[in-house]
Every structure is written in structure tokens, then in C-alpha cells.
Design an enzyme around this catalytic site. Structure first.
Site, mmCIF file in Angstrom:
data_model
loop_
_atom_site.group_PDB
_atom_site.id
_atom_site.type_symbol
_atom_site.label_atom_id
_atom_site.label_comp_id
_atom_site.label_asym_id
_atom_site.label_seq_id
_atom_site.Cartn_x
_atom_site.Cartn_y
_atom_site.Cartn_z
ATOM 1 N N MET A 127 0.840 -1.198 0.000
ATOM 2 C CA MET A 127 0.000 0.000 0.000
ATOM 3 C C MET A 127 0.880 1.255 0.000
ATOM 4 S SD MET A 127 -2.843 -0.850 2.900
ATOM 5 C CE MET A 127 -3.634 -2.416 3.056
ATOM 6 N N PRO A 130 6.591 5.818 -1.661
ATOM 7 C CA PRO A 130 7.598 6.777 -1.194
ATOM 8 C C PRO A 130 7.007 8.159 -0.913
ATOM 9 C CG PRO A 130 8.470 5.492 -3.010
ATOM 10 C CD PRO A 130 7.025 5.094 -2.871
ATOM 11 N N GLY A 133 2.479 7.267 3.065
ATOM 12 C CA GLY A 133 1.822 6.039 3.507
ATOM 13 C C GLY A 133 0.525 6.333 4.247
ATOM 14 N N PHE A 158 8.655 0.257 2.164
ATOM 15 C CA PHE A 158 8.482 -0.313 3.518
ATOM 16 C C PHE A 158 7.612 -1.566 3.485
ATOM 17 C CE2 PHE A 158 8.282 4.467 4.641
ATOM 18 C CZ PHE A 158 9.652 4.579 4.725
ATOM 19 N N ILE A 159 7.756 -2.404 2.469
ATOM 20 C CA ILE A 159 6.840 -3.542 2.349
ATOM 21 C C ILE A 159 7.387 -4.765 3.102
ATOM 22 C CG2 ILE A 159 5.571 -5.036 0.750
ATOM 23 C CD1 ILE A 159 4.858 -1.922 0.777
ATOM 24 N N THR A 160 6.659 -5.146 4.138
ATOM 25 C CA THR A 160 7.012 -6.334 4.925
ATOM 26 C C THR A 160 6.943 -7.569 4.019
ATOM 27 O OG1 THR A 160 6.133 -5.314 6.905
ATOM 28 C CG2 THR A 160 6.340 -7.719 6.938
ATOM 29 N N GLU A 244 -6.074 -5.886 10.914
ATOM 30 C CA GLU A 244 -4.628 -5.637 10.986
ATOM 31 C C GLU A 244 -4.303 -4.860 12.270
ATOM 32 O OE1 GLU A 244 -2.925 -3.884 7.483
ATOM 33 O OE2 GLU A 244 -0.974 -3.572 8.440
ATOM 34 N N ARG A 245 -5.144 -3.892 12.613
ATOM 35 C CA ARG A 245 -4.879 -3.079 13.815
ATOM 36 C C ARG A 245 -5.103 -3.882 15.087
ATOM 37 N NH1 ARG A 245 -7.184 2.199 10.665
ATOM 38 N NH2 ARG A 245 -5.220 2.460 9.535
ATOM 39 N N ASN A 368 -0.018 6.536 14.824
ATOM 40 C CA ASN A 368 -0.895 6.875 15.955
ATOM 41 C C ASN A 368 -1.603 8.209 15.757
ATOM 42 O OD1 ASN A 368 -0.218 4.462 16.976
ATOM 43 N ND2 ASN A 368 0.578 5.213 18.929
HETATM 44 C C1 LIG Z 1 8.946 -1.740 9.358
HETATM 45 C C2 LIG Z 1 7.799 -1.254 8.536
HETATM 46 C C3 LIG Z 1 6.968 -2.172 7.907
HETATM 47 C C4 LIG Z 1 5.904 -1.744 7.108
HETATM 48 N N1 LIG Z 1 5.151 -2.662 6.414
HETATM 49 C C5 LIG Z 1 4.267 -2.223 5.469
HETATM 50 C C6 LIG Z 1 3.619 -3.143 4.607
HETATM 51 O O1 LIG Z 1 3.781 -4.362 4.701
HETATM 52 N N2 LIG Z 1 2.804 -2.651 3.640
HETATM 53 C C7 LIG Z 1 2.580 -1.315 3.492
HETATM 54 O O2 LIG Z 1 1.820 -0.940 2.594
HETATM 55 N N3 LIG Z 1 3.171 -0.416 4.320
HETATM 56 C C8 LIG Z 1 4.017 -0.838 5.293
HETATM 57 N N4 LIG Z 1 4.656 0.063 6.110
HETATM 58 C C9 LIG Z 1 4.402 1.481 5.910
HETATM 59 C C10 LIG Z 1 3.638 2.140 7.043
HETATM 60 O O3 LIG Z 1 2.301 1.713 7.019
HETATM 61 C C11 LIG Z 1 3.815 3.660 6.871
HETATM 62 O O4 LIG Z 1 5.160 3.966 7.234
HETATM 63 C C12 LIG Z 1 2.855 4.459 7.716
HETATM 64 O O5 LIG Z 1 1.535 4.301 7.240
HETATM 65 C C13 LIG Z 1 3.196 5.955 7.692
HETATM 66 O O6 LIG Z 1 3.383 6.427 6.379
HETATM 67 P P1 LIG Z 1 4.706 7.240 6.000
HETATM 68 O O7 LIG Z 1 5.873 6.497 6.514
HETATM 69 O O8 LIG Z 1 4.654 7.564 4.572
HETATM 70 O O9 LIG Z 1 4.607 8.590 6.839
HETATM 71 P P2 LIG Z 1 3.810 9.895 6.413
HETATM 72 O O10 LIG Z 1 2.469 9.527 5.922
HETATM 73 O O11 LIG Z 1 4.688 10.741 5.546
HETATM 74 O O12 LIG Z 1 3.659 10.617 7.825
HETATM 75 C C14 LIG Z 1 4.763 11.305 8.450
HETATM 76 C C15 LIG Z 1 4.267 11.836 9.795
HETATM 77 O O13 LIG Z 1 3.171 12.718 9.588
HETATM 78 C C16 LIG Z 1 2.058 12.300 10.368
HETATM 79 N N5 LIG Z 1 0.807 12.557 9.664
HETATM 80 C C17 LIG Z 1 0.478 12.216 8.384
HETATM 81 N N6 LIG Z 1 -0.786 12.573 8.112
HETATM 82 C C18 LIG Z 1 -1.274 13.134 9.251
HETATM 83 C C19 LIG Z 1 -2.544 13.696 9.623
HETATM 84 N N7 LIG Z 1 -3.562 13.739 8.769
HETATM 85 N N8 LIG Z 1 -2.669 14.199 10.877
HETATM 86 C C20 LIG Z 1 -1.653 14.155 11.757
HETATM 87 N N9 LIG Z 1 -0.439 13.628 11.463
HETATM 88 C C21 LIG Z 1 -0.258 13.118 10.232
HETATM 89 C C22 LIG Z 1 2.258 10.794 10.546
HETATM 90 O O14 LIG Z 1 1.567 10.332 11.675
HETATM 91 C C23 LIG Z 1 3.761 10.722 10.713
HETATM 92 O O15 LIG Z 1 4.098 10.994 12.049
HETATM 93 C C24 LIG Z 1 5.657 -0.355 6.961
HETATM 94 C C25 LIG Z 1 6.484 0.569 7.629
HETATM 95 C C26 LIG Z 1 7.532 0.132 8.390
HETATM 96 C C27 LIG Z 1 8.421 1.162 9.055
#
Ligand SMILES: Cc1cc2nc3c(=O)[nH]c(=O)nc-3n(C[C@H](O)[C@H](O)[C@H](O)COP(=O)(O)OP(=O)(O)OC[C@H]3O[C@@H](n4cnc5c(N)ncnc54)[C@H](O)[C@@H]3O)c2cc1C
Length: 383
Positions: A127, A130, A133, A158-160, A244-245, A368
């Protein structure tokens, strides 16, 4: 507090998962961490025990279990072995299984599920991208139909299981739209020409499981690899994220319990000023606070598991469970590192590794902040 959600069948299952951990995980843990991935033998051993196809119907090689408490037991035991195991196997068993059992055609189920159950088809869900997420509705990976094939272009991050997956349930935009409309799910074969996997991402913790970036360059996928109805992918993702959650909450609270147990042993034996540090009032009070918080959170998670078994878990309650347990878990592991003193900061100490493993739980499965958004919106506060 005595927990009451499990009966003898669940506890018998726990015994077999524990044996699996002892035989198939523990002897290889250091190697998996060094190599940054699990090997296929582990997946096949998990398949042979029925862990991978827990909720898949028996006719496809699964266990046909329709009781989420077995999933929770599996998560609890894998978490005690290391969060990376619960994550890698959990994405497959609790997350991808939902798409492959509930949204697929009979032909697709026959094609994918036997290998899914045996460990011959390791899966991932793609999902996050870059560019973002949290904002899944903004995803940019595209799939256009060319005859009887989808042509996929874009990337995921970041795909597990991304490096090892044979089948990737990939969220793509199939319509010339923006926002949540026009997103579909397509199962991409891991051997597809044009699918490139970046090198293993170097995580802060959970080194035993692989996490990768995926690049799709004109990847051709059979049209009948579309999962469910074209354009309905966003709704599917939102619906299945609740489970998932919940899985995440089960792991978080178990991890906190586990780290508290190991810290209890440590403070009982570590000496300072002529007595064990556990006899110091500050340590005793800190442990008392944490144990109380964890026990109360455990009751809430158990209630959510119970509600899920009855088909009554709401996405809001799942979000609350994920939010509370990941915050608490991180508070617990940090406090436990402190109680271990300098040894708690050494890479070889279990508590230090637990601290590294835990940090991501406030970020993944919906950060969170997003959980607070989901819960806050449900309150319908007036401005
Ligand atoms: C080890 C690991 C495994 C993972 N496995 C998977 C997987 O298998 N498949 C998959 O699809 N993804 C996976 N992920 C991705 C994970 O779901 C995302 O990292 C996560 O959803 C956050 O997205 P982002 O990293 O792009 O951060 P961003 O979306 O860029 O967010 C950056 C910061 O801004 C904050 N933020 C963003 N929007 C808001 C808002 N509206 N209000 C307040 N704060 C906000 C976020 O909380 C965060 O603190 C994985 C990530 C990690 C680190």
C-alpha cells in the site's frame, strides 16, 4: 488478572505454536537477524503446522478456523519469540488472507490458496508509497488495462516480506481519478519481468524480517489477477485494516507483558546498595504502575478480540486498541531499558532489542496520529 477469553483448545494450540517457536525459530534467530530475512524452511514449517492457512477453508489446504482467538494465540507466541516473526507471518496469515479468501473468485482461490497455506507462496501487501503512507487515497502507482493484461508502473516502500514475497497484493490506481475512488487491488506475481526489488531496507529493529522497496516498471499482470471489483480497493483496505490493527494491538500488549516479565527477573537479582534494585521503592512503584496499565490495556484488547470473534469489532475500537497499546508498549520498553541501566543499552541485551523492535508500532498499520484522527472524527465534535 486472570484472562478468560481462551479455552483448552486455544491453550493446546498455544502449546504447539510454542514448540514451533522452540524448534523452527529459536535455533535460527541469530542467523535470520544477520541475513535480514526468514528462510523458506521456516515458512514451510509454519505452513505444515497450519499457521499460514489458519483461516483458509480446508478445501484449499487451510485449517478452516473461524475463531480469531487462534490468530491471537499465534501472535502472542510469535511476539514472545520476536516482534519480527509476528509481523512477517502475521501480514500473511491475518492481513493478506482476508483479501485472498474474501475478495477472490473460485478460480483465484484454487490458484493461490494451496501455496499460501503451505508456505510455497509467501505474500506481502503493498500500500505505502515513497510519497506517502498515511494518505492512502493519494497513492500514485498506476495500472492500465492493455488487452487481457494490466500494465503496472510506480513504486511501493516499507513492504514487509517485500524481498521474499511470491505474490504481492498491490494497491494501484486503475482509473484516471484522484482520491479514494478508482483504486483497485491487483495480485502481482513476484517473478514478473519489470518488478524490481530494492535492497533490504536497514531497519532500526526487527532485523529478522525483510522489508523492501518495490519498483514496478511496465509490469504486465494477467487481467484476472484483479482482486474483487475494479475501483473498490480503497473500501476493501479500510475494511480489512481493522483486523490488521487488532493483530497489531495483540502483539503490542504481549510484547509489553514479555518485557515487563524479563525486567521483573532482572530487578529481583540486580544488586545496588546492598539489596536488589527491585526492593527500592521507586522501582517497585514504577513496575506497579506499568503492570497496572498493561493489565488494564490487556483487558481492552481481549474485549476487542472477543468482539471480533462475534463480528462486532468496529474500526474505531480497533484504532483505540492499536493507539493505546503501541503508546504503552513504548513507554514500558523505555522504562525497562532504564531499569536495566547500562546493560539495557547494549545491543546484545534482550531489552535493548525489544526497545528497538517496538518503536515502529506507533508508525505502522496507520500511525498513531492517524488513529487519533479516526477516533476523533468518530466523536463528531461540532466546531
Ligand atoms: C517496518 C515497517 C513495515 C511496514 N510494512 C508495510 C507493509 O507491509 N505494507 C505497506 O503498505 N506499508 C508498510 N509500512 C508502511 C507504514 O504503514 C507507513 O510507514 C505508515 O503508514 C506511515 O506512512 P509514511 O511512513 O509515509 O509517513 P507519512 O504519511 O509521511 O507521515 C509522516 C508523519 O506525519 C504524520 N501525519 C500524516 N498525516 C497526518 C494527519 N492527517 N494528521 C496528523 N499527522 C499526520 C504521521 O503520523 C507521521 O508521524 C511499513 C512501515 C515500516 C516502518
Amino acid at each position: 488478572m486472570l484472562r478468560s477469553i481462551y479455552d483448552t483448545d486455544h491453550e493446546d494450540f498455544r502449546t504447539s505454536v510454542r514448540a514451533f517457536v522452540r524448534n523452527a525459530i529459536e535455533p535460527h534467530d541469530e542467523r535470520f537477524a544477520h541475513e535480514g530475512r526468514l528462510d523458506r524452511e521456516l515458512w514451510r514449517a509454519a505452513g505444515a503446522l497450519g499457521l499460514l492457512g489458519l483461516c483458509v477453508a480446508e478445501e484449499y489446504g487451510g485449517m478452516g478456523v473461524d475463531d480469531y482467538r487462534f490468530n491471537a494465540v499465534m501472535d502472542e507466541e510469535l511476539t514472545r519469540a520476536g516482534l519480527a516473526y509476528a509481523c512477517a507471518l502475521g501480514i500473511h496469515t491475518h492481513v493478506v488472507s482476508q483479501y485472498l479468501t474474501k475478495r477472490t473468485t473460485e478460480e483465484q482461490r484454487q490458484r493461490w490458496l494451496p501455496g499460501f497455506c503451505s508456505g510455497d507462496i509467501v505474500t506481502a501487501v503493498g500500500m505505502s508509497e515513497p510519497a506517502g503512507g498515511s494518505d492512502l487515497a493519494g497513492l500514485q502507482t498506476r495500472a492500465t488495462l492493455d488487452g487481457d493484461q494490466w500494465v503496472v508502473n510506480g513504486s511501493k516502500i516499507f513492504i514487509t516480506n517485500g524481498a521474499s514475497a511470491d505474490l504481492i497484493v498491490t494497491a494501484v490506481r486503475t482509473e484516471p481519478t484522484t482520491g479514494r475512488d478508482g483504486i483497485s487491488l491487483i495480485a502481482v506475481d513476484g517473478n514478473s519481468p519489470g518488478l524490481h526489488r530494492g535492497k533490504l531496507l536497514h531497519k532500526v529493529g526487527q532485523h529478522q524480517g525483510d522489508t523492501a522497496e518495490l519498483f514496478f516498471d511496465e509490469v504486465r499482470v494477467p487481467a484476472d489477477n484483479l482482486i474483487g471489483v475494479r475501483g473498490e480497493g480503497f473500501g476493501y483496505m479500510m475494511e480489512h485494516l481493522a483486523q490488521e490493527r487488532l493483530a497489531s494491538a495483540v502483539c503490542n500488549i504481549t510484547h509489553a507483558q514479555h518485557v515487563l516479565e524479563m525486567t521483573r527477573d532482572y530487578v529481583s537479582t540486580r544488586q545496588a546498595f546492598g539489596a536488589s534494585i527491585g526492593s527500592l521503592q521507586h522501582i517497585r512503584f514504577r513496575m506497579a504502575d506499568l503492570v497496572t496499565e498493561v493489565d488494564i490495556a490487556q483487558s481492552y484488547v481481549d474485549a476487542c478480540v472477543d468482539a471480533h470473534v462475534r463480528g462486532e469489532l468496529t474500526p474505531i475500537d480497533a484504532a483505540k486498541a492499536k493507539l493505546k497499546t503501541s503508546d504503552l508498549q513504548n513507554e514500558v520498553v523505555d522504562a525497562c531499558v532504564q531499569m536495566h541501566g547500562g546493560y539495557g543499552y547494549m545491543q546484545e541485551s534482550a531489552v535493548a532489542r525489544a526497545w528497538q523492535d517496538a518503536r515502529v508500532t506507533k508508525i505502522w498499520a496507520g500511525s498513531n496520529e492517524i488513529m487519533r484522527e479516526v477516533i476523533g472524527r468518530s466523536l463528531q465534535l461540532r466546531g
